[in-house]
Scaffold this motif. Sequence first.
Motif, PDB file in Angstrom:
ATOM      1  N   ALA A  67       0.840  -1.194   0.000  1.00 46.92           N
ATOM      2  CA  ALA A  67       0.000   0.000   0.000  1.00 46.92           C
ATOM      3  C   ALA A  67       0.880   1.250   0.000  1.00 46.92           C
ATOM      4  CB  ALA A  67      -0.933   0.002   1.212  1.00 46.92           C
ATOM      5  N   ASP A  68       0.585   2.169  -0.898  1.00 46.62           N
ATOM      6  CA  ASP A  68       1.276   3.452  -0.971  1.00 46.62           C
ATOM      7  C   ASP A  68       0.243   4.559  -0.864  1.00 46.62           C
ATOM      8  OD1 ASP A  68       4.048   2.538  -1.577  1.00 46.62           O
ATOM      9  OD2 ASP A  68       3.055   1.713  -3.346  1.00 46.62           O
ATOM     10  N   THR A  69       0.558   5.586  -0.081  1.00 45.21           N
ATOM     11  CA  THR A  69      -0.391   6.660   0.169  1.00 45.21           C
ATOM     12  C   THR A  69       0.070   7.941  -0.521  1.00 45.21           C
ATOM     13  OG1 THR A  69      -0.928   5.703   2.314  1.00 45.21           O
ATOM     14  CG2 THR A  69      -1.607   7.974   1.933  1.00 45.21           C
ATOM     15  N   LEU A  70      -0.832   8.569  -1.270  1.00 46.33           N
ATOM     16  CA  LEU A  70      -0.565   9.805  -1.985  1.00 46.33           C
ATOM     17  C   LEU A  70      -1.483  10.906  -1.476  1.00 46.33           C
ATOM     18  CD1 LEU A  70      -0.457   8.333  -5.615  1.00 46.33           C
ATOM     19  CD2 LEU A  70       1.503   8.777  -4.112  1.00 46.33           C
ATOM     20  N   PHE A  71      -1.069  12.137  -1.661  1.00 45.84           N
ATOM     21  CA  PHE A  71      -1.897  13.301  -1.345  1.00 45.84           C
ATOM     22  C   PHE A  71      -2.595  13.732  -2.628  1.00 45.84           C
ATOM     23  CE2 PHE A  71      -2.520  17.895  -1.140  1.00 45.84           C
ATOM     24  CZ  PHE A  71      -3.115  18.062   0.092  1.00 45.84           C
ATOM     25  N   GLN A  72      -3.917  13.862  -2.576  1.00 41.73           N
ATOM     26  CA  GLN A  72      -4.693  14.215  -3.751  1.00 41.73           C
ATOM     27  C   GLN A  72      -5.618  15.392  -3.458  1.00 41.73           C
ATOM     28  OE1 GLN A  72      -4.209  13.350  -6.707  1.00 41.73           O
ATOM     29  NE2 GLN A  72      -4.072  11.145  -7.073  1.00 41.73           N
ATOM     30  N   SER A  73      -6.094  16.041  -4.519  1.00 45.92           N
ATOM     31  CA  SER A  73      -7.025  17.161  -4.390  1.00 45.92           C
ATOM     32  C   SER A  73      -8.050  17.107  -5.509  1.00 45.92           C
ATOM     33  CB  SER A  73      -6.283  18.504  -4.461  1.00 45.92           C
ATOM     34  OG  SER A  73      -5.356  18.648  -3.410  1.00 45.92           O
ATOM     35  N   TYR A  74      -9.247  17.553  -5.189  1.00 44.82           N
ATOM     36  CA  TYR A  74     -10.276  17.744  -6.220  1.00 44.82           C
ATOM     37  C   TYR A  74     -10.092  19.157  -6.769  1.00 44.82           C
ATOM     38  CZ  TYR A  74     -12.504  13.509  -4.435  1.00 44.82           C
ATOM     39  OH  TYR A  74     -12.775  12.216  -4.050  1.00 44.82           O
ATOM     40  N   ASN A 103      -4.728  23.685  -5.176  1.00 41.67           N
ATOM     41  CA  ASN A 103      -3.628  22.805  -4.790  1.00 41.67           C
ATOM     42  C   ASN A 103      -3.256  21.897  -5.950  1.00 41.67           C
ATOM     43  OD1 ASN A 103      -3.517  23.838  -2.224  1.00 41.67           O
ATOM     44  ND2 ASN A 103      -4.707  22.204  -1.290  1.00 41.67           N
ATOM     45  N   ASP A 104      -1.979  21.737  -6.163  1.00 38.22           N
ATOM     46  CA  ASP A 104      -1.487  20.847  -7.216  1.00 38.22           C
ATOM     47  C   ASP A 104      -0.810  19.650  -6.551  1.00 38.22           C
ATOM     48  OD1 ASP A 104      -0.480  19.598  -9.410  1.00 38.22           O
ATOM     49  OD2 ASP A 104       0.829  21.231 -10.050  1.00 38.22           O
ATOM     50  N   PRO A 105      -1.466  18.477  -6.555  1.00 38.30           N
ATOM     51  CA  PRO A 105      -0.866  17.310  -5.899  1.00 38.30           C
ATOM     52  C   PRO A 105       0.510  16.952  -6.444  1.00 38.30           C
ATOM     53  CG  PRO A 105      -3.173  16.888  -6.421  1.00 38.30           C
ATOM     54  CD  PRO A 105      -2.806  18.169  -7.105  1.00 38.30           C
ATOM     55  N   TYR A 142       1.425  27.098 -13.986  1.00 36.33           N
ATOM     56  CA  TYR A 142       1.006  26.817 -12.619  1.00 36.33           C
ATOM     57  C   TYR A 142      -0.504  27.040 -12.496  1.00 36.33           C
ATOM     58  CZ  TYR A 142       5.967  26.881 -11.428  1.00 36.33           C
ATOM     59  OH  TYR A 142       7.301  26.606 -11.366  1.00 36.33           O
ATOM     60  N   PRO A 143      -1.194  26.295 -11.603  1.00 29.15           N
ATOM     61  CA  PRO A 143      -2.658  26.403 -11.493  1.00 29.15           C
ATOM     62  C   PRO A 143      -3.098  27.666 -10.766  1.00 29.15           C
ATOM     63  CG  PRO A 143      -1.833  24.845  -9.870  1.00 29.15           C
ATOM     64  CD  PRO A 143      -0.643  25.257 -10.696  1.00 29.15           C
ATOM     65  N   ILE A 144      -2.780  28.823 -11.354  1.00 34.33           N
ATOM     66  CA  ILE A 144      -3.178  30.130 -10.822  1.00 34.33           C
ATOM     67  C   ILE A 144      -4.007  30.822 -11.887  1.00 34.33           C
ATOM     68  CG2 ILE A 144      -2.361  32.363  -9.971  1.00 34.33           C
ATOM     69  CD1 ILE A 144       0.171  30.962  -9.004  1.00 34.33           C
ATOM     70  N   TYR A 145      -5.182  31.298 -11.513  1.00 29.57           N
ATOM     71  CA  TYR A 145      -6.121  31.868 -12.476  1.00 29.57           C
ATOM     72  C   TYR A 145      -6.551  33.262 -12.026  1.00 29.57           C
ATOM     73  CZ  TYR A 145      -6.473  26.978 -13.931  1.00 29.57           C
ATOM     74  OH  TYR A 145      -6.193  25.705 -14.362  1.00 29.57           O
ATOM     75  N   PRO A 146      -6.848  34.156 -12.998  1.00 26.55           N
ATOM     76  CA  PRO A 146      -6.630  34.066 -14.451  1.00 26.55           C
ATOM     77  C   PRO A 146      -5.138  34.018 -14.770  1.00 26.55           C
ATOM     78  CG  PRO A 146      -8.159  35.859 -13.905  1.00 26.55           C
ATOM     79  CD  PRO A 146      -7.531  35.415 -12.623  1.00 26.55           C
ATOM     80  N   VAL A 147      -4.776  33.336 -15.836  1.00 23.91           N
ATOM     81  CA  VAL A 147      -3.373  33.045 -16.096  1.00 23.91           C
ATOM     82  C   VAL A 147      -2.564  34.292 -16.442  1.00 23.91           C
ATOM     83  CG1 VAL A 147      -3.814  30.668 -16.782  1.00 23.91           C
ATOM     84  CG2 VAL A 147      -3.900  32.471 -18.502  1.00 23.91           C
ATOM     85  N   TYR A 148      -3.237  35.337 -16.979  1.00 23.77           N
ATOM     86  CA  TYR A 148      -2.472  36.515 -17.376  1.00 23.77           C
ATOM     87  C   TYR A 148      -1.890  37.246 -16.167  1.00 23.77           C
ATOM     88  CZ  TYR A 148      -6.745  39.089 -16.141  1.00 23.77           C
ATOM     89  OH  TYR A 148      -7.832  39.591 -15.482  1.00 23.77           O
ATOM     90  N   THR A 149      -2.479  37.068 -14.986  1.00 23.68           N
ATOM     91  CA  THR A 149      -1.939  37.733 -13.803  1.00 23.68           C
ATOM     92  C   THR A 149      -0.555  37.193 -13.456  1.00 23.68           C
ATOM     93  OG1 THR A 149      -3.062  36.159 -12.343  1.00 23.68           O
ATOM     94  CG2 THR A 149      -4.234  38.178 -12.896  1.00 23.68           C
ATOM     95  N   ARG A 150      -0.356  35.913 -13.685  1.00 24.93           N
ATOM     96  CA  ARG A 150       0.959  35.318 -13.437  1.00 24.93           C
ATOM     97  C   ARG A 150       1.975  35.878 -14.430  1.00 24.93           C
ATOM     98  NH1 ARG A 150       4.153  33.333  -9.569  1.00 24.93           N
ATOM     99  NH2 ARG A 150       5.297  31.470 -10.157  1.00 24.93           N
ATOM    100  N   LEU A 151       1.547  36.113 -15.659  1.00 25.06           N
ATOM    101  CA  LEU A 151       2.431  36.708 -16.665  1.00 25.06           C
ATOM    102  C   LEU A 151       2.899  38.083 -16.212  1.00 25.06           C
ATOM    103  CD1 LEU A 151       3.665  36.736 -19.556  1.00 25.06           C
ATOM    104  CD2 LEU A 151       1.498  37.751 -20.317  1.00 25.06           C
TER     105      LEU A 151
END
Length: 542
Positions: free
Chosen positions: A71-78, A386-388, A449-458
Motif C-alpha cells: 500500500a502506498d499513500t498519496l496526497f490528492q485534491s479535487y 492545490n497541485d498534488p 502553474y494552477p493560478i487563475y486568471p493566467v495573465y496575472t501570473r504573466l
Amino acid sequence: MPTFKQRPPLLLAVIGLLLYFGLSYAVPLFDKPSSPEQEKRSTPAISKQEAAQTAVAFIDRRFGLSGKQTADTLFQSYTSRSGYIQQAKLEDEYEKKFAARFPIDYYEVEIRDGTSTYYVGVNFTTRSVLSFSAYKAPTAKTDALPTLESTPGSAAEQAIRDMGFDPAGYTLHSGVSPEGAAEQVYVSRTEQIGEAKLELRLLTVGGQVTAFRPAFPPPDSFVRWQEVQDGRSGLMTRISMIASLAMTLASLVIVVRYRRQISFVRGTLLTLVFLALYLLNNYNMLPAFRTSHGSGPSEAGAILYLWIINTYVVLMALSTYFALLAGGKLTQDRGVRPWAVWRDVDFGEQAKRSMKDGYILGLFILGIQQVLFLGASALFDVWSVNDPSDSVYNMTHPEIFPLLAWSAAISEEAVFRLLGVSLMLRLTRSPFVSVLIPSIVWAMSHTQYPIYPVYTRLIEVTVIGILFGYAFLRYGFLTAVFAHASMDSILMGLSLIYDGDAKQAAAGLVYFFVPAAAGWLLYAIHGRIRRRPPSLPSARYP
C-alpha cells in the motif's frame, strides 16, 4: 577588466521585509481569515501509514484481498471542484455544508495484492473512506471482483448505503456501458453548491460495484472558461519554449564562432550543480508523478515519466552550459568580467559580496512579489488550486526540496539574464528593451502553474524578471544568482514551515540561511587555498 563596485543599499532589504511581513499580517484586515476548522481540514491529522491501514481494512472487508498486499499513500485534491468554488465565491457555503464530508484535499491509498489494484480515498481528518475503485491486472482472471455483501436490492443502491448515503435522496440519471462496465450516476435531489449538484458515481462489472466516487461536477460554463485559460497558458508556454530554443541556438552560434576565445571550463561547475540538484529533485518527486495514474498500478508509469523528464533536464543542462559560455562572452565584450571563478585571487571576496548583495536584492524582490500577489488578488480576483504533483506531501524527502532553488537560480539567470539580456543588448542597445523581452519570455514559462486568471501570473513574473534583469546589469551575474537563490530558498522553506511536520519546518527555517552559508563557505575555503592572479583582459576568459 572592470568589475561591479556599486552595492545595493541595505534599505532595499528593509523595505522588502516590511512589505512581505506587513502585507502578510495585513491580509486579515482585507480578507476573511481561515477558521480553525478550515485550518484543521487542510492539514493531515493522520499519518500516511494510518490511512493505508484504514484503506487495506476497507478493501479486505469489501472485496477480500487475495494475497500479500502493498500500500502506498498519496496526497490528492479535487482541483476542478476547488477552482469552481473559488471562482464562484462559494468557499464559506461549502465549508459550512460539505467540507467535513467531502474535503477538497484527501489521501489516496493505492493497494496491490498481486492480482488487482485498488484505490481508496481517505479523509485525513476523520479517517473515513470517501471513495474506492478496483481494477483487475491484465494477467488475472476476467471474472468480476467479488463483494462480501449479499443483500436485497440492486448492488448499486446497496453500495450507496454501505458508503453512508440514502439512495432515496438520489435520482438515477444515466447508465453508460463502456467495454462492458456500467457507470451509474445518482444525482442528489437536495444537495448542491452553486450550480454543482452532488453526484454519486458508481462503476458496475458483472453486476458488482467496483468503484464509488462522490462528485460535484462544475457547470459547463466554468469548464469552458477553465479550458480557455489553460489553452492560453499552454500557448504562452509554447511561445516561451520556442523563444528559449532560439536563444539556445543563438548561444551555439556564438560559442562556435568565438570558440578560440572561450574557455569551455567556464560554466562547467555551475552546470553540474544545476544538473545534480535537479535530478535529485526529480527522484524526490517520484511519489508526485504517481498522482496522475490510470486504472492500473502507478509505479511503472511514474518511473517511465521520471526517465523522460530526466532526459529533458539533461537537455536543459546543455542549454544552461551554452548560455553560460555565450552569455559570458557577450558580457566580456561589454568590458565586464562575467563572474569570478575559482582561479581568480578575489573569488572568495566576490562570492561573499555577491551573497550579501544577493540577500538584499532577494528580500526586496520578495516584498515586491507580495505586493504584486495581493494586488492581483484584490484587483483581478486571483485564485489558485492545490497541485498534488507539486505538494510537499508527495515528496519522498520534503526536507531536500528547497535545494531546487539553486537549480532554478543557476539555469534561469544564465538563460534569461546572462544570455538573454546580453544578447538583446547586442541587438537593440536599449537596456530597458533588453531586460523587458527576456522577462516576458521567462514569465510565459511560469503560466502553467494552477493560478487563475493566467495573465496575472504573466504580469507578476514579468515585473520580477525586470528586477532580476536590472540586478544583473547593475550588480553582476553572480549577485543575480544569489538573489534568485535566496528568494526561492525562503519561499520553499516557508512551504515546509506551513505544510510540513516539525522536522520539516525546522529544515525550512534552516534553508533561509543556506545561501549565506554557501557564500561564507566559498569565501573561507578559497582563502585557505593558494590562488593564482586573475587572467589579463586580453587572454581567453577563464
